[in-house]
Write a protein that holds these residues in place. Structure first.
Motif, PDB file in Angstrom:
ATOM      1  N   ILE A  17       0.834  -1.206   0.000  1.00 34.16           N
ATOM      2  CA  ILE A  17       0.000   0.000   0.000  1.00 34.16           C
ATOM      3  C   ILE A  17       0.866   1.253   0.000  1.00 34.16           C
ATOM      4  N   ARG A  18       2.028   1.190   0.613  1.00 38.89           N
ATOM      5  CA  ARG A  18       2.933   2.345   0.527  1.00 38.89           C
ATOM      6  C   ARG A  18       3.363   2.593  -0.919  1.00 38.89           C
ATOM      7  N   LEU A  19       3.500   1.529  -1.704  1.00 36.25           N
ATOM      8  CA  LEU A  19       3.872   1.682  -3.108  1.00 36.25           C
ATOM      9  C   LEU A  19       2.685   2.017  -3.988  1.00 36.25           C
ATOM     10  N   ASP A  20       1.476   1.702  -3.542  1.00 34.36           N
ATOM     11  CA  ASP A  20       0.260   1.973  -4.321  1.00 34.36           C
ATOM     12  C   ASP A  20      -0.829   2.435  -3.356  1.00 34.36           C
ATOM     13  N   PRO A  21      -0.779   3.689  -2.882  1.00 37.31           N
ATOM     14  CA  PRO A  21      -1.634   4.120  -1.756  1.00 37.31           C
ATOM     15  C   PRO A  21      -3.108   4.238  -2.088  1.00 37.31           C
ATOM     16  N   THR A  22      -3.503   4.358  -3.352  1.00 35.75           N
ATOM     17  CA  THR A  22      -4.922   4.553  -3.667  1.00 35.75           C
ATOM     18  C   THR A  22      -5.554   3.302  -4.257  1.00 35.75           C
ATOM     19  N   ASN A  23      -4.987   2.155  -3.995  1.00 37.92           N
ATOM     20  CA  ASN A  23      -5.523   0.896  -4.513  1.00 37.92           C
ATOM     21  C   ASN A  23      -6.535   0.346  -3.512  1.00 37.92           C
ATOM     22  N   SER A  24      -7.803   0.434  -3.843  1.00 38.88           N
ATOM     23  CA  SER A  24      -8.857   0.000  -2.918  1.00 38.88           C
ATOM     24  C   SER A  24      -8.846  -1.503  -2.715  1.00 38.88           C
ATOM     25  N   TYR A  25      -8.442  -2.260  -3.721  1.00 40.73           N
ATOM     26  CA  TYR A  25      -8.400  -3.714  -3.588  1.00 40.73           C
ATOM     27  C   TYR A  25      -7.372  -4.134  -2.537  1.00 40.73           C
ATOM     28  N   LEU A  26      -6.201  -3.513  -2.571  1.00 42.81           N
ATOM     29  CA  LEU A  26      -5.176  -3.827  -1.574  1.00 42.81           C
ATOM     30  C   LEU A  26      -5.655  -3.465  -0.173  1.00 42.81           C
ATOM     31  N   ARG A  27      -6.348  -2.356  -0.048  1.00 44.06           N
ATOM     32  CA  ARG A  27      -6.839  -1.956   1.272  1.00 44.06           C
ATOM     33  C   ARG A  27      -7.923  -2.901   1.774  1.00 44.06           C
ATOM     34  N   ALA A  28      -8.730  -3.435   0.861  1.00 39.22           N
ATOM     35  CA  ALA A  28      -9.742  -4.408   1.277  1.00 39.22           C
ATOM     36  C   ALA A  28      -9.081  -5.670   1.818  1.00 39.22           C
ATOM     37  N   GLU A  29      -8.027  -6.140   1.164  1.00 40.19           N
ATOM     38  CA  GLU A  29      -7.338  -7.321   1.662  1.00 40.19           C
ATOM     39  C   GLU A  29      -6.599  -7.024   2.967  1.00 40.19           C
ATOM     40  N   LEU A  30      -6.084  -5.807   3.098  1.00 37.67           N
ATOM     41  CA  LEU A  30      -5.461  -5.417   4.369  1.00 37.67           C
ATOM     42  C   LEU A  30      -6.486  -5.461   5.497  1.00 37.67           C
ATOM     43  N   ALA A  31      -7.673  -4.919   5.263  1.00 35.49           N
ATOM     44  CA  ALA A  31      -8.715  -4.941   6.290  1.00 35.49           C
ATOM     45  C   ALA A  31      -9.116  -6.376   6.634  1.00 35.49           C
ATOM     46  N   GLU A  32      -9.153  -7.235   5.627  1.00 37.39           N
ATOM     47  CA  GLU A  32      -9.475  -8.643   5.874  1.00 37.39           C
ATOM     48  C   GLU A  32      -8.453  -9.292   6.796  1.00 37.39           C
TER      49      GLU A  32
END
Length: 902
Positions: free
Chosen positions: A323-338
């Motif tokens: 996410i630091r390399l791609d901060p506006t990627n909603s898919y990555l943030r969804a998996e982080l929340a999971e």
């Protein structure tokens, strides 16, 4: 409720490109050409091959028209299919041998020119499609350019490892056999084919056989070695794109050949992603046509692998890196929340979702207005203008609604300030929650609440801010979260209904065509088009969310939830108010039966959510055992149907989520009926151990710390045992040993401290430190690091109870503090530095053996203490006292710690 299975899939590029970095022309080298040459990562939009196929269709239609005109008086047959006979008559005129027979020589030459033009367009179309698809990638045998005597496996073994690395990516399978490169130009395609107007019947099949290219990309590598630097092993990797007529090369370096293969594979995949079909899939959609950093792809792949292995602490670190390399990627943030949910960090997961809800291009105000629409407005049709944005944010919004909906866990952690950063996360979240969910404030239910919209908003904001900051009443916080979850569920279901009109039906039409098309034998890589199904949305909206709201309202002290708080702010209300007291199984079954389309859409997610509804209702029948048993039977019945409709990779996800984590099934897990279902659906040779309900409580994290320290003790015992077999050790190497030992004991002290239970970074740092500094021993231990989830039969005797684990870790902290284990290493480092300054180059074999034996005995005693679950910790403390102390003094004192002269 399923929270880790739904993941957004599909095609289409994210229109908001602010996160993607600009293309760097200096990073691309193409056969020695300058920067203005065509880049391998240059945009290759899908309409390019579509345009070529359109022109192919136009050319084919023109050729058919010409043949029909030529065969107007030469029909091969008459009747209903006379037009087709006329076309074949034209072909006969063209191919009829002999001068003066059939078509004229000019007509034949015109036909030949038209065929060549059509073949050229088809050739370009097939090349463009193959480059976009891209099919198998030709990985050539690696070439060896290392000096003679360089240790390495054979070239064939390294080539096989590189091919397996690409195969493991599940995106670009390598070609099993080397293939010939396709023709670079259309003239090369014609090659040695002799084209004679009188012999077109033999020339055309030959040409058609060479028309379709077999490869679009080729990978080559040159092995290298250098004497200097920490990373001595290297490989120069070249990716050749036959469509673009160029190539791209780079050199990667690693600590060993496996590290080189890993880096080379990641670079190859990240090079192909932006120009192939896989780059249209999440999470890479917004990088389409741009250059992806290999570090981003590597971090994401490693996070997925660690998450599947149950090592959620380490996976969390990799997700943050991505996410630091791609901060506006909603898919990555969804998996982080999971992943944060699986670790029990519900406040952190809520913070992740809340901060990412506007990544589809709308600001916070627009999001709030759409969430609380009073009447039909223009913003209702937002996803008609941006259809793909809905799918990009689908998983994140769904997860946000579930986090708020399972409010008993979220509210408990909120009131106890259980975030990773404590009260700081709460203070940062309160303005977001107040701005989005102020209509859920309990103060607005009062009869004397103002009716003026401006005053109501001011009252709602003040009341909700006071509730969230005070956090004294967990029941009120839970009611607020549950109301917000209901509104989010309704908004998400409404957006899904609009999206199906504009977004989903083309994908459904394409799937239907593929079912009846004979050539559609290959498996699509795009995955499921609708990760959250229509039936699942409706079950959540009509039953699950209202049922949980009724539970929270009853717990707060209300017999019913009139939902007056929604009237001024939302157009739609539930068809029927759902009460919590006296909730009968038949009434609940009736509620589910009235959900539109539920029976016609019996997909696994719809069935699973229905089972969650019955399981949640068991909390309302705690005092009525027959009803509770009937609800358990209905829930297991739905789960059995869900398992039968499982697709692909969801099987493992369902099993871990159902058996260990889902809070909706907390009471159901205690039922023998559910345990028998788990044994039947997911048979295992081990006995199913009772697992506490999900939520990753402090006790469960303490269990993980216990298992982690047990495995660390085994690894470090092996490390010091191997060190004791060395006959002579450089003094700098011995100093590094003690520095590593000091860091490990200090980390063990921090992990054993109760105040650091939620600091997952301490665990990850210790695991990474041991893997980096003791790679051979940690790699040889199959159980290091242990997974976060406590699986069946973790050890023959299981684990001790929570109270005994707490006492053991407290005693461990006291022993480490009392004996100053890390300070002992400090003193040894000082002595070694002084010895090095005096010209001492090595430690003798006896000193190395005694030092290693002392530390190995301490780690062995710690392992025995933890594994045998004994109460007496005196042997471990005695072992720490017996660790020898390095000194420049020769005499040994009669009492105290043994001294080793250096």
């Amino acid at each position: 409720m399923v929270r880790d299975a739904p993941r957004p899939h599909g095609s289409g590029a994210l229109e908001r490109r602010t996160a993607a970095p600009p293309h760097d022309p200096k990073s691309a080298m193409f056969n020695g050409r300058a920067e203005n040459s065509r880049s391998l990562t240059a945009p290759l939009p899908a309409p390019r091959f579509v345009a070529w196929w359109v022109w192919s269709a136009v050319g084919f239609a023109g050729l058919i028209a010409a043949l029909a005109s030529a065969g107007s008086g030469r029909r091969a047959w008459d009747g209903p299919l006379g037009f087709i006979g006329q076309i074949f008559g034209g072909l006969g005129a063209v191919f009829q041998p002999g001068a003066g027979k059939g078509a004229s020589i000019g007509a034949r030459l015109a036909f030949l020119l038209g065929v060549l033009l059509l073949l050229y367009v088809l050739w370009r179309a097939t090349r463009a499609w193959l480059a976009y698809k891209p099919g198998a990638v030709d990985v050539q045998q690696l070439q060896d350019a290392t000096p003679e005597g360089t240790p390495k496996p054979s070239d064939a073994d390294l080539t096989a490892k590189l091919r397996r690395r690409l195969s493991d990516s599940s995106m670009y399978p390598p070609a099993t056999l080397p293939a010939q490169a396709p023709a670079e130009s259309f003239l090369e395609l014609l090659g040695d084919i002799e084209i004679d107007p009188d012999k077109l019947g033999t020339a055309l099949p030959k040409m058609l056989g060479r028309l379709r290219p077999k490869l679009a990309y080729r990978v080559g590598g040159l092995l290298q070695f250098r004497d200097t630097g920490p990373d001595q092993y290297g490989m120069t990797v070249t990716v050749t794109a036959f469509l673009f007529g160029g190539s791209r090369a780079t050199t990667v370096w690693g600590s060993d050949w496996d590290d080189v293969i890993r880096k080379a594979g990641n670079w190859i995949v990240s090079t192909l992603l932006p120009v192939t079909r896989a780059g249209r899939l999440p999470p890479w959609r917004q990088w389409w046509g741009r250059e992806i950093k290999p570090e981003l792809y590597e971090a994401y792949q490693e996070a997925n692998e660690l998450s599947r292995a149950g090592r959620h602490h380490e996976a969390l670190e990799q997700y943050f890196t991505a996410i630091r390399l791609d901060p506006t990627n909603s898919y990555l943030r969804a998996e982080l929340a999971e992943t944060q949910e699986k670790m029990g960090l519900h406040i952190d997961a809520l913070d992740t979702c809340q901060r990412a809800l506007t990544l589809d291009g709308q600001d916070a105000r627009a999001y709030r207005e759409r969430l609380w629409l009073k009447r039909l407005r223009r913003s209702e049709f937002r996803y008609f203008r941006h259809p793909r944005l809905f799918r990009d944010l689908l998983g994140l919004r769904y997860r946000n609604s579930i986090i708020l909906g399972t409010s008993e866990a979220t509210a408990r952690q909120w009131c106890r300030r259980k975030g990773t950063t404590g009260a700081y996360t709460h203070e940062q979240l309160i303005p977001l929650l107040v701005d989005r969910y102020w209509p859920t404030a309990v103060a607005l239910d009062a009869p004397n609440a103002p009716q003026d919209p401006g005053k109501r908003e001011e009252l709602g904001r003040q009341s909700l801010r006071r509730t969230l900051r005070k956090s004294a009443d967990e029941k009120e916080v839970r009611l607020v979260f549950q109301r917000a979850a209901l509104q989010e569920t309704y908004r998400l279901a409404a957006d899904d209904a609009w999206a199906r009109v504009w977004l989903y039906w083309p994908a459904s039409l394409w799937s239907a065509v593929r079912r009846i098309w004979p050539a559609a034998y290959y498996q699509s890589v795009r995955g499921p088009q609708q990760p959250v199904t229509r039936g699942a949305f409706r079950v959540n909206r009509e039953v699950w969310a209202p049922l949980r709201l009724a539970w929270a309202s009853w717990q707060y002290g209300k017999t019913t939830e009139p939902q007056k708080w929604r009237e001024p702010y939302a157009r739609r209300r539930p068809r029927e108010e759902m009460g919590w007291t006296n909730l009968e199984p038949e009434a609940l079954r009736s509620f589910l039966a009235r959900v539109p389309g539920r029976r016609s859409r019996r997909d696994w997610l719809t069935l699973y959510n229905s089972a969650c509804v019955y399981a949640v209702a068991m909390h309302a029948n705690r005092r009525h055992r027959p009803n509770q048993q009937e609800l358990a039977r209905l829930a297991v019945e739905q789960l059995e149907c869900a398992v039968l409709s499982t697709r692909g990779s969801f099987a493992v996800v369902e099993r871990s989520w159902m058996v260990e984590e889902d809070p909706d099934l907390a009471l159901l897990r205690d039922e023998d009926l559910f345990k028998n279902f788990v044994r039947t659906a997911y048979p295992s040779a081990e006995t199913l151990q009772p697992i506490s309900p999900s939520m990753r409580s402090d006790e469960q994290l303490r269990e993980y710390d216990y298992r982690l320290l047990e495995e660390i003790a085994k690894v470090m015992r092996e490390v010091w045992t191997r060190r004791g077999e060395m006959y002579g050790v450089d003094i700098q190497c011995a100093t590094e040993w003690l520095r590593i030992e000091r860091r490990i004991w200090k980390s063990i002290r921090e992990i054993s401290d109760d105040a650091n239970i939620r600091k997952w970074q301490d665990r990850v740092s210790l695991i990474r430190y041991i893997q980096t500094n003791c790679p051979s021993a940690s790699a040889s231990s199959p159980d290091f690091p242990p997974p976060l989830a406590l699986v069946e039969a973790m050890s023959p005797n299981g684990l001790p109870d929570a109270e005994k684990i707490h006492r053991t870790l407290s005693d461990l902290k006291q022993d480490v503090d009392a004996e100053d284990a890390h300070s002992l290493s400090d003193e040894g480092q000082r002595v070694l530095r002084e010895a090095a300054a005096d010209g001492v180059a090595q430690l003798n074999a006896r000193t190395v053996r005694l030092l290693s034996t002392g530390y190995a005995a301490a780690w062995q005693t710690l392992d025995d203490w933890l594994e045998r679950e004994v109460e007496d910790h005196r042997p471990f403390r005695q072992a720490l006292e017996n660790v020898p102390q390095l000194t420049r003094r020769v005499p040994t004192p009669p009492h105290g710690r043994r001294l080793l002269p250096v």
